[in-house]
Scaffold this active site. Structure first.
Site, PDB file in Angstrom:
ATOM      1  N   HIS A 475       1.041  -1.207   0.148  1.00  0.00           N
ATOM      2  CA  HIS A 475      -0.038   0.052   0.022  1.00  0.00           C
ATOM      3  C   HIS A 475       0.867   1.341  -0.079  1.00  0.00           C
ATOM      4  O   HIS A 475       0.302   2.321  -0.341  1.00  0.00           O
ATOM      5  CB  HIS A 475      -0.881   0.058   1.116  1.00  0.00           C
ATOM      6  CG  HIS A 475      -2.308   0.705   0.954  1.00  0.00           C
ATOM      7  ND1 HIS A 475      -2.466   1.309  -0.035  1.00  0.00           N
ATOM      8  CD2 HIS A 475      -3.472   0.663   1.651  1.00  0.00           C
ATOM      9  CE1 HIS A 475      -3.775   1.765  -0.062  1.00  0.00           C
ATOM     10  NE2 HIS A 475      -4.285   1.484   0.923  1.00  0.00           N
ATOM     11  N   ASP A 479      -2.293   2.184  -4.499  1.00  0.00           N
ATOM     12  CA  ASP A 479      -3.392   2.728  -3.946  1.00  0.00           C
ATOM     13  C   ASP A 479      -4.631   1.513  -4.047  1.00  0.00           C
ATOM     14  O   ASP A 479      -4.493   0.884  -5.044  1.00  0.00           O
ATOM     15  CB  ASP A 479      -4.041   4.212  -4.493  1.00  0.00           C
ATOM     16  CG  ASP A 479      -2.828   5.170  -4.147  1.00  0.00           C
ATOM     17  OD1 ASP A 479      -2.299   5.111  -3.107  1.00  0.00           O
ATOM     18  OD2 ASP A 479      -2.707   6.154  -4.993  1.00  0.00           O
TER      19      ASP A 479
END
Length: 504
Positions: A475, A479
């Site tokens: 992450h 995204d």
């Protein structure tokens, strides 16, 4: 003519090293492949061999200096050293002649950044006859297993490194003689001290140079460290353990006995007798470390979707016989998933990228890692430039890599450089899982079991072969929108494979 000695490739994601020890000085004669110096990285110790025979010239990088990949370490005067180098090696054949033509069995090349191995199995015993290229023993590294063939035919006269011994990349494993085993046992024992003055039972027990340096830095003496190397040789890891033990006695005195039991809970006496303790293989230790490092480093998250496999299964069933007849390999599901992932990675390139410090490195190619379970553990061979391959080329590459993985024949190069990974837990019956990233990659796709389930399609309930898909991603670089988009594109390509032909 002057030959440059440069820093070799240090391994994936390793960009610099420290010069730990020089084994040669300016003016010393060197033979080709003779070890010149030892480099230490944050992961491994790398020995640098001489690229050519000659005389040691200038040492550019002194001990303690930090150098980058391909940096100049030293120079060798090749023209002047052509005569001295063989002269220094000339005494070696003499013992061989005296012992009836004995041949040393040495550790073969172990691969990039691998400096030591463990002797796992001897296929021959002292006194056995061996043929040239017959397998003598098997070595186990933290990546692959390496079989050691006989360099010549004869009789196995001596086993220098028994099973369980840890050997470095230049160690002697055994001696083969053309005469009877008894006639070479004494000369073999005498020849060993010639290689180093510190010996026990005719075997070299000089500590690793990196271990000597580490002991000096930690203020430890050799009698304070228990060596785990061949014949009690002290390795760098032994020094680290001893230093950790020496720095930890403060809380220990209050309860020295229970301290040894801290790693695991107490076991009832009736249960202890029924337990079996087996040492982890080097491969298993490396897998454990890398997976835990991945969890500790990446901001790992997993998103899920499901795919209707009806169209892929119908297409495969329609063409599998013709495909195998023409290409000589069976048409499986992996080529469809590989193609679908390559297609999706073009649209969402961050899933195919990696983090390097404060930079994001985008890969304009796809080196697809395909996780494979083997008897010794999980390995991930890499299919290079998978995005430019056909279905047949992908299936052939996967079949070939898979066989080499199961046989323990994969080289280090074949398991490095991947940009994305596919893991198929469905072959073991897994219905749903969250795969762990293979660093420094930023994405891994988990395939699962195909199972018939009732689905609502156009207002009707129909039975369809469904598979859950899982994408674990970093992450920090990917995204949620990019991860979901990637998985949806994979789903769309599999549910309508014609999209792959139309590049949609």
């Amino acid at each position: 003519m002057s030959i440059e000695v440069r820093v070799p490739t240090l391994g994936e994601s390793v960009t610099e090293a420290t010069v730990a020890t020089w084994f040669k000085k300016p003016g010393d004669a060197v033979a080709v492949d003779e070890m010149l110096c030892e480099l230490e990285t944050d992961k491994v110790t790398v020995e640098v061999p001489a690229p050519s025979a000659g005389v040691m010239g200038e040492i550019v990088a002194a001990e303690g200096e930090t150098v980058g990949v391909d940096a100049l370490l030293a120079t060798i005067a090749a023209g002047e050293g052509a005569a001295p180098a063989p002269a220094s090696a000339a005494p070696a054949p003499a013992p061989a002649a005296a012992s009836g033509g004995s041949v040393d069995v040495m550790v073969p090349t172990l691969g990039e950044s691998v400096t030591e191995a463990t002797v796992s199995t001897w296929f021959k015993q002292v006194g056995d006859s061996v043929a040239q290229d017959e397998m003598l023993c098997e070595l186990e590294t933290d990546k692959v297993s390496v079989e050691v063939p006989a360099p010549a035919g004869g009789v196995l006269a001596e086993i220098v490194a028994p099973e369980g011994a840890t050997v470095d990349a230049t160690a002697k494993l055994a001696v083969i003689s053309g005469a009877a085993a008894g006639s070479v046992s004494a000369p073999a024992a005498v020849a060993a001290p010639a290689n180093g003055g510190d010996s026990v039972g005719g075997k070299d027990v000089a500590n690793a140079p990196s271990a000597e340096k580490a002991m000096a830095e930690a203020g430890l003496s050799a009698d304070q460290v228990t060596g785990t190397g061949r014949d009690g040789r002290i390795m760098k890891e032994d020094v680290a353990k001893a230093a950790a033990t020496a720095s930890a006695p403060a809380p220990a005195p209050a309860a020295p006995a229970p301290a040894a039991q801290v790693p695991r809970a107490p076991v009832a006496a009736q249960d202890a007798a029924r337990e079996e303790r087996v040492k982890m293989t080097r491969l298993r230790q490396t897998i454990a470390k890398r997976l835990k490092d991945s969890q500790n480093t990446a901001a790992m998250l997993t998103t899920y979707n499901e795919v209707d496999m009806t169209e892929v299964m119908a297409l495969r069933n329609q063409y599998k016989d013709q495909f195998e007849k023409k290409h000589g390999v069976r048409l499986g599901f992996m080529s469809f998933f590989t193609k679908a992932c390559c297609h999706a990675l073009k649209e969402v390139p961050e899933v195919n990228a990696e983090i390097d410090g404060t930079d994001i490195v985008y890969k304009n190619f796809v080196h697809m890692g395909v996780a494979a379970g083997t008897p010794t553990g999980l390995v991930v061979p890499v299919i290079r430039d998978a995005d430019s391959m056909s279905f047949a080329e992908i299936e052939k590459a996967i079949a070939e890599k898979g066989k080499r993985a199961r046989d323990g024949k994969l080289s280090m190069d074949e398991m490095q450089g991947g940009t994305f990974t596919i893991s198929n837990g469905g072959v073991y019956g897994s219905l749903m899982s969250s795969p762990i990233l293979n660093p420094p990659q930023s994405g891994i796709l988990g395939m699962h079991k195909i199972q018939d389930r009732p689905m609502a399609i156009n207002g009707q309930v129909v039975i369809r072969p469904m598979m859950y898909l899982a994408l674990s991603y970093d992450h920090r670089i990917v995204d949620g929108k990019g991860a979901v988009t990637f998985l949806v594109r994979v789903k769309e390509a599999l549910e309508d494979p014609r999209r792959l032909l139309m590049d949609l």
